[in-house]
Design a protein around this motif. Structure first.
Motif, PDB file in Angstrom:
ATOM      1  N   GLY A  80      -1.828   6.405   1.240  1.00  0.00           N
ATOM      2  CA  GLY A  80      -1.729   7.813   1.753  1.00  0.00           C
ATOM      3  C   GLY A  80      -2.263   7.764   4.198  1.00  0.00           C
ATOM      4  N   ARG A  81      -3.073   6.459   3.876  1.00  0.00           N
ATOM      5  CA  ARG A  81      -3.338   6.940   5.405  1.00  0.00           C
ATOM      6  C   ARG A  81      -1.980   6.528   6.159  1.00  0.00           C
ATOM      7  NH1 ARG A  81      -7.891   3.219   7.098  1.00  0.00           N
ATOM      8  NH2 ARG A  81      -7.229   3.247   8.897  1.00  0.00           N
ATOM      9  N   GLU A  82      -0.444   6.114   5.570  1.00  0.00           N
ATOM     10  CA  GLU A  82       0.071   5.525   6.359  1.00  0.00           C
ATOM     11  C   GLU A  82       1.040   6.888   6.363  1.00  0.00           C
ATOM     12  OE1 GLU A  82       4.072   2.155   6.814  1.00  0.00           O
ATOM     13  OE2 GLU A  82       2.245   1.750   5.777  1.00  0.00           O
ATOM     14  N   GLU A  83       1.535   7.137   7.162  1.00  0.00           N
ATOM     15  CA  GLU A  83       2.135   8.708   7.011  1.00  0.00           C
ATOM     16  C   GLU A  83       3.265   8.354   7.603  1.00  0.00           C
ATOM     17  OE1 GLU A  83      -0.331  12.179   6.753  1.00  0.00           O
ATOM     18  OE2 GLU A  83      -0.606  11.710   8.367  1.00  0.00           O
ATOM     19  N   TYR A  84       4.574   9.446   6.715  1.00  0.00           N
ATOM     20  CA  TYR A  84       6.219   9.489   7.106  1.00  0.00           C
ATOM     21  C   TYR A  84       6.613  11.492   6.605  1.00  0.00           C
ATOM     22  CZ  TYR A  84       6.450   4.553   7.182  1.00  0.00           C
ATOM     23  OH  TYR A  84       6.006   3.103   7.635  1.00  0.00           O
ATOM     24  N   LEU A  85       6.571  11.579   7.535  1.00  0.00           N
ATOM     25  CA  LEU A  85       7.429  13.344   7.901  1.00  0.00           C
ATOM     26  C   LEU A  85       9.229  13.037   7.154  1.00  0.00           C
ATOM     27  CD1 LEU A  85       6.594  16.453   8.503  1.00  0.00           C
ATOM     28  CD2 LEU A  85       7.221  15.620  10.893  1.00  0.00           C
ATOM     29  N   VAL A 142       0.299  -0.986  -0.188  1.00  0.00           N
ATOM     30  CA  VAL A 142      -0.289  -0.396  -0.338  1.00  0.00           C
ATOM     31  C   VAL A 142       1.195   0.831  -0.444  1.00  0.00           C
ATOM     32  CG1 VAL A 142      -1.307   1.490   1.127  1.00  0.00           C
ATOM     33  CG2 VAL A 142      -1.693  -1.370   0.857  1.00  0.00           C
ATOM     34  N   ARG A 143       1.188   1.411  -0.843  1.00  0.00           N
ATOM     35  CA  ARG A 143       1.520   3.420  -0.204  1.00  0.00           C
ATOM     36  C   ARG A 143       1.292   4.150  -0.242  1.00  0.00           C
ATOM     37  NH1 ARG A 143       1.006   5.985  -6.518  1.00  0.00           N
ATOM     38  NH2 ARG A 143      -0.921   6.098  -6.092  1.00  0.00           N
ATOM     39  N   VAL A 144       1.864   4.811   0.956  1.00  0.00           N
ATOM     40  CA  VAL A 144       2.034   5.874   1.590  1.00  0.00           C
ATOM     41  C   VAL A 144       2.767   7.167   1.615  1.00  0.00           C
ATOM     42  CG1 VAL A 144       2.886   3.937   3.509  1.00  0.00           C
ATOM     43  CG2 VAL A 144       5.030   5.577   2.450  1.00  0.00           C
ATOM     44  N   ARG A 145       2.095   8.495   2.270  1.00  0.00           N
ATOM     45  CA  ARG A 145       2.565   9.303   2.303  1.00  0.00           C
ATOM     46  C   ARG A 145       3.234   9.924   2.977  1.00  0.00           C
ATOM     47  NH1 ARG A 145      -0.273  12.949  -0.980  1.00  0.00           N
ATOM     48  NH2 ARG A 145      -2.039  11.340  -0.412  1.00  0.00           N
ATOM     49  N   LEU A 146       4.188  10.818   1.954  1.00  0.00           N
ATOM     50  CA  LEU A 146       5.658  11.217   2.456  1.00  0.00           C
ATOM     51  C   LEU A 146       5.119  12.860   2.591  1.00  0.00           C
ATOM     52  CD1 LEU A 146       8.796  11.161   3.042  1.00  0.00           C
ATOM     53  CD2 LEU A 146       9.563  10.780   0.625  1.00  0.00           C
ATOM     54  N   LEU A 147       5.827  13.134   3.556  1.00  0.00           N
ATOM     55  CA  LEU A 147       5.712  14.889   3.914  1.00  0.00           C
ATOM     56  C   LEU A 147       7.618  15.451   3.375  1.00  0.00           C
ATOM     57  CD1 LEU A 147       2.574  14.501   6.356  1.00  0.00           C
ATOM     58  CD2 LEU A 147       2.445  15.272   3.778  1.00  0.00           C
ATOM     59  N   LEU A 148       7.826  16.440   2.793  1.00  0.00           N
ATOM     60  CA  LEU A 148       8.818  16.854   2.464  1.00  0.00           C
ATOM     61  C   LEU A 148       8.982  18.063   3.801  1.00  0.00           C
ATOM     62  CD1 LEU A 148       9.864  14.764  -0.429  1.00  0.00           C
ATOM     63  CD2 LEU A 148      10.702  14.630   1.912  1.00  0.00           C
TER      64      LEU A 148
END
Length: 170
Positions: A152-157, A55-61
């Motif tokens: 996108g519910r799993e998120e990384y920053l 499942v694709r994850v959301r990455l915030l940069l």
């Protein structure tokens, strides 16, 4: 208070349960794959560890003027290090799934503090595994739509700010 300079968000495939951010012209092989750790840092990159790989994850940069304030309660895990971004351009390595170039341009090349964080890893992993009990046809529309709803519910920053110069000179 530090000022936010730039921000970008993208969906990333956590191939084999990991993905890596690195300088666009300077691929880093000094970082080890994180294994059971949340993150692993190299001289010029960071690996992120997911509990799943489908499942694709959301990455915030984010690029900041200085170290940003931090709320430990908003994220489930975090770590901070210093990395070298030789060209100032941050990219993502999705291992065998490919990569994404030019996701964030920092103010200048150099050493950067980077804070990385994650949230919703266990929730998404458990929800994804539950789909196998809910759907008989794994190639069917229902399974595909339910899996897509998790994206996108799993998120990384990853927050970057200029690191202090060694020796205190400018």
């Amino acid at each position: 208070m530090s000022r936010l300079l730039d921000r970008n968000s993208t969906l990333v495939h956590p191939d084999y349960g990991v993905f890596q951010i690195f300088d666009g012209e300077d691929f880093d092989d000094t970082a080890s794959v994180p294994g059971h750790d949340d993150f692993s840092f190299g001289d010029r990159s960071v690996y992120f560890h997911s509990f799943q790989n489908n499942v694709r994850v959301r990455l915030l940069l984010e690029s900041w003027e200085g170290e940003p304030g931090w709320d430990d309660h908003a994220w489930e895990g975090s770590a901070t290090a210093v990395v070298e971004i030789a060209t100032g351009v941050v990219c993502v390595n999705e291992l065998t799934a490919g990569g994404q170039d030019d996701l964030l341009t920092l103010p200048r090349p150099g050493r950067y503090g980077v804070r990385v964080a994650h949230r919703n890893r266990r929730v998404v992993s458990d929800a994804y595994l539950a789909l196998f009990d809910r759907f008989r046809d794994l190639d069917g529309v229902g399974f595909s739509e339910a899996k897509r709803a998790l994206e996108g519910r799993e998120e990384y920053l990853a927050q970057f700010w200029p690191a202090p110069r060694v020796g205190g000179t400018s």
